[in-house]
Design a protein around this motif. Sequence first.
Motif, PDB file in Angstrom:
ATOM      1  N   ALA A 408      -2.027  19.913  -6.598  1.00  5.87           N
ATOM      2  CA  ALA A 408      -1.103  19.707  -5.480  1.00  5.87           C
ATOM      3  C   ALA A 408      -1.787  18.931  -4.360  1.00  5.87           C
ATOM      4  O   ALA A 408      -1.202  18.014  -3.772  1.00  5.87           O
ATOM      5  CB  ALA A 408      -0.598  21.053  -4.970  1.00  5.87           C
ATOM      6  N   THR A 409      -3.027  19.292  -4.072  1.00  9.55           N
ATOM      7  CA  THR A 409      -3.770  18.583  -3.020  1.00  9.55           C
ATOM      8  C   THR A 409      -4.009  17.128  -3.411  1.00  9.55           C
ATOM      9  O   THR A 409      -3.884  16.216  -2.586  1.00  9.55           O
ATOM     10  CB  THR A 409      -5.109  19.284  -2.758  1.00  9.55           C
ATOM     11  OG1 THR A 409      -4.866  20.648  -2.412  1.00  9.55           O
ATOM     12  CG2 THR A 409      -5.864  18.612  -1.628  1.00  9.55           C
ATOM     13  N   ASN A 410      -4.345  16.912  -4.656  1.00 12.85           N
ATOM     14  CA  ASN A 410      -4.567  15.556  -5.159  1.00 12.85           C
ATOM     15  C   ASN A 410      -3.311  14.712  -4.999  1.00 12.85           C
ATOM     16  O   ASN A 410      -3.342  13.581  -4.496  1.00 12.85           O
ATOM     17  CB  ASN A 410      -4.980  15.632  -6.638  1.00 12.85           C
ATOM     18  CG  ASN A 410      -5.404  14.280  -7.182  1.00 12.85           C
ATOM     19  OD1 ASN A 410      -5.392  13.286  -6.490  1.00 12.85           O
ATOM     20  ND2 ASN A 410      -5.780  14.253  -8.452  1.00 12.85           N
ATOM     21  N   LEU A 411      -2.175  15.262  -5.416  1.00 12.48           N
ATOM     22  CA  LEU A 411      -0.911  14.533  -5.337  1.00 12.48           C
ATOM     23  C   LEU A 411      -0.488  14.301  -3.891  1.00 12.48           C
ATOM     24  O   LEU A 411       0.037  13.233  -3.546  1.00 12.48           O
ATOM     25  CB  LEU A 411       0.176  15.306  -6.086  1.00 12.48           C
ATOM     26  CG  LEU A 411       0.000  15.374  -7.609  1.00 12.48           C
ATOM     27  CD1 LEU A 411       0.929  16.418  -8.218  1.00 12.48           C
ATOM     28  CD2 LEU A 411       0.253  14.001  -8.230  1.00 12.48           C
ATOM     29  N   ALA A 412      -0.717  15.283  -3.043  1.00 13.58           N
ATOM     30  CA  ALA A 412      -0.374  15.127  -1.630  1.00 13.58           C
ATOM     31  C   ALA A 412      -1.178  14.003  -0.999  1.00 13.58           C
ATOM     32  O   ALA A 412      -0.666  13.229  -0.175  1.00 13.58           O
ATOM     33  CB  ALA A 412      -0.610  16.439  -0.883  1.00 13.58           C
ATOM     34  N   THR A 413      -2.442  13.911  -1.396  1.00  9.82           N
ATOM     35  CA  THR A 413      -3.284  12.841  -0.864  1.00  9.82           C
ATOM     36  C   THR A 413      -2.786  11.475  -1.310  1.00  9.82           C
ATOM     37  O   THR A 413      -2.731  10.521  -0.523  1.00  9.82           O
ATOM     38  CB  THR A 413      -4.735  13.042  -1.329  1.00  9.82           C
ATOM     39  OG1 THR A 413      -5.174  14.320  -0.899  1.00  9.82           O
ATOM     40  CG2 THR A 413      -5.639  11.973  -0.754  1.00  9.82           C
ATOM     41  N   ARG A 414      -2.407  11.372  -2.586  1.00  5.41           N
ATOM     42  CA  ARG A 414      -1.835  10.116  -3.069  1.00  5.41           C
ATOM     43  C   ARG A 414      -0.565   9.771  -2.303  1.00  5.41           C
ATOM     44  O   ARG A 414      -0.320   8.606  -1.950  1.00  5.41           O
ATOM     45  CB  ARG A 414      -1.503  10.224  -4.558  1.00  5.41           C
ATOM     46  CG  ARG A 414      -2.676  10.037  -5.495  1.00  5.41           C
ATOM     47  CD  ARG A 414      -2.174   9.929  -6.934  1.00  5.41           C
ATOM     48  NE  ARG A 414      -1.291   8.782  -7.116  1.00  5.41           N
ATOM     49  CZ  ARG A 414      -0.541   8.571  -8.206  1.00  5.41           C
ATOM     50  NH1 ARG A 414      -0.578   9.446  -9.207  1.00  5.41           N
ATOM     51  NH2 ARG A 414       0.222   7.520  -8.304  1.00  5.41           N
ATOM     52  N   ALA A 415       0.257  10.768  -2.050  1.00  6.20           N
ATOM     53  CA  ALA A 415       1.507  10.537  -1.318  1.00  6.20           C
ATOM     54  C   ALA A 415       1.231  10.016   0.087  1.00  6.20           C
ATOM     55  O   ALA A 415       1.900   9.093   0.566  1.00  6.20           O
ATOM     56  CB  ALA A 415       2.322  11.826  -1.259  1.00  6.20           C
ATOM     57  N   GLN A 416       0.236  10.600   0.744  1.00  2.00           N
ATOM     58  CA  GLN A 416      -0.105  10.134   2.092  1.00  2.00           C
ATOM     59  C   GLN A 416      -0.551   8.677   2.064  1.00  2.00           C
ATOM     60  O   GLN A 416      -0.252   7.900   2.972  1.00  2.00           O
ATOM     61  CB  GLN A 416      -1.213  11.017   2.683  1.00  2.00           C
ATOM     62  CG  GLN A 416      -0.814  12.458   2.932  1.00  2.00           C
ATOM     63  CD  GLN A 416       0.186  12.606   4.080  1.00  2.00           C
ATOM     64  OE1 GLN A 416       0.562  11.646   4.732  1.00  2.00           O
ATOM     65  NE2 GLN A 416       0.614  13.841   4.302  1.00  2.00           N
ATOM     66  N   GLY A 417      -1.255   8.285   1.020  1.00  2.00           N
ATOM     67  CA  GLY A 417      -1.668   6.896   0.890  1.00  2.00           C
ATOM     68  C   GLY A 417      -0.481   5.961   0.748  1.00  2.00           C
ATOM     69  O   GLY A 417      -0.469   4.858   1.302  1.00  2.00           O
ATOM     70  N   GLN A 418       0.544   6.379  -0.008  1.00  2.00           N
ATOM     71  CA  GLN A 418       1.749   5.564  -0.153  1.00  2.00           C
ATOM     72  C   GLN A 418       2.541   5.503   1.153  1.00  2.00           C
ATOM     73  O   GLN A 418       3.090   4.462   1.511  1.00  2.00           O
ATOM     74  CB  GLN A 418       2.622   6.127  -1.274  1.00  2.00           C
ATOM     75  CG  GLN A 418       2.038   5.934  -2.661  1.00  2.00           C
ATOM     76  CD  GLN A 418       1.840   4.467  -3.013  1.00  2.00           C
ATOM     77  OE1 GLN A 418       2.793   3.696  -3.068  1.00  2.00           O
ATOM     78  NE2 GLN A 418       0.598   4.061  -3.219  1.00  2.00           N
ATOM     79  N   ILE A 419       2.582   6.610   1.870  1.00  2.00           N
ATOM     80  CA  ILE A 419       3.277   6.626   3.159  1.00  2.00           C
ATOM     81  C   ILE A 419       2.640   5.629   4.124  1.00  2.00           C
ATOM     82  O   ILE A 419       3.328   4.928   4.873  1.00  2.00           O
ATOM     83  CB  ILE A 419       3.258   8.044   3.763  1.00  2.00           C
ATOM     84  CG1 ILE A 419       4.125   8.980   2.925  1.00  2.00           C
ATOM     85  CG2 ILE A 419       3.738   8.030   5.213  1.00  2.00           C
ATOM     86  CD1 ILE A 419       4.007  10.432   3.303  1.00  2.00           C
ATOM     87  N   ALA A 420       1.316   5.545   4.083  1.00  2.00           N
ATOM     88  CA  ALA A 420       0.610   4.612   4.976  1.00  2.00           C
ATOM     89  C   ALA A 420       1.002   3.165   4.707  1.00  2.00           C
ATOM     90  O   ALA A 420       0.932   2.321   5.604  1.00  2.00           O
ATOM     91  CB  ALA A 420      -0.900   4.790   4.816  1.00  2.00           C
TER      92      ALA A 420
END
Length: 502
Positions: A408-420
């Motif tokens: 979950a943490t890994n995926l959340a981090t990827r999501a934050q990168g896409q949001i940026a």
Amino acid sequence: LLGEALYETGSFADSERVLAAADILDGSPAEVLRLVGIRGTNLLFGLMQPERATEVTETAVTHLDGEGLESLREELVSRLANVQLYSGHPADALRTLSELDMHTRLSDSGVEISNDDARTQVLWSTPGVPAIALAGRSGEAIGLARLAYVRHRRLDDDIALTSLETHLLTLCLALQEHGSLDEANGLALKGYEASVAACSLMGQTWFALNLARIALIRGRGASGVRWCREAAAVTAAAQWRGPRSMALAGLAALSSVTGDMVTAHQALVELAAIDGRFGFLMPERCLGQAWVLVAQGHRADAVAVLQGGAELASATGHTTVEAWLWHEIARIGRPLDAVDRLNELADRCDGTLVAARALHVRARVSASLDALVSAADAFEAMGCHLIAAEALAQATDCASRGGDRRRATNLATRAQGQIALAEGARSDELATLDMVVPLTAREREVAMLAAAGTPSQEIGRRLFLSVRTVNNHLQGVYTKLGVSSRAELSHALQTVGGVGSS
């Protein structure tokens, strides 16, 4: 000439009065062709009277029917199909083009064409490429657009209907429907720069509209708003209300997802004030109103607007646009309503974009973690950052519910990168990311030292912290990463290697 000059200067009603005074059937075939071209363009793009433009063109097609008039009739048939396309009826345009006797087939070696006449191919492709791209045959459309550009350059005679620039615009649309968004964006940007250098307001308008549409598909807020504003400004100066309505609808949608509701509302007000009808890509015009309604919390009303757009798309032959609108319905919380129809449309369309949309909705309905990640991968590869972030956020939620804190943490981090990369665009679907908090800068420092085998006392000495504070930070890291000891910590940090400071 006077009618054409009046059209070019924005005096559309005066142009129609002048052109209507000429008897469309009293003149040489070449004169009829020229008169119909100017008048139809003025009725369609100037006065936004598509039914009248169709009537005038159909009358001329019937008149130019005889021996020795084949080439002029072909051009009129192509012009009629063009009127139908820009009136919002690509399916009708394809039926009209069947008169030109040019059958195509996409094979392993490329597009195969039964009629090898270059002029006929160019005439067919001008309205045909966008029509078949919107019908879901984007791979075929890309091949035909490239072929038509090459064949057009080699023609000895001039075709009044189209220019070489037109083939680049139709290719750009086909690339978008196929999911080749990087290539489409690069082509549109080059076309826009060339149009500015050539002082071509029409070129500036259409390439800017394509750049805005690509940004809307990708979920790039600031870029999309900028290109919508550019297209709106150019069309306002030239008094082209039809293309301006496309720019305003896009501006409303993109301003809504970037949180600028003042601009979004103003765009809708200006859009409502435009009288007349311009049908090109009409079904997707509802996106502006829908996303304003979502921002206001009126999701049921937004769904109704999008469903109306999808029905119009289905009735007129905008297959890929219909898929887009059903995906938007799923994105705002109604995936069950969209999944069956979107699967049907994906079976009819080639390329990666519609396929990714269908995969995303299926994954949402089934709550499949792996399928959501696959959908996110597909969107990320196309540069569709906002939707990739949404899919990753949904996958994060699935992983959290399944107790897989580390993933979950890994995926959340990827999501934050896409949001940026989404340039300020956001959606409510990203709220689930608040449930997974990345490591703070201090937690990461402590975790990296602990994973390397450094004792708590030494970590405290290096970071000027008490042993108790070090252990408190470590406990927080264990909770966030779903581990229970230093022995598991090293592997967990490698798995979520992108986790940085918050």
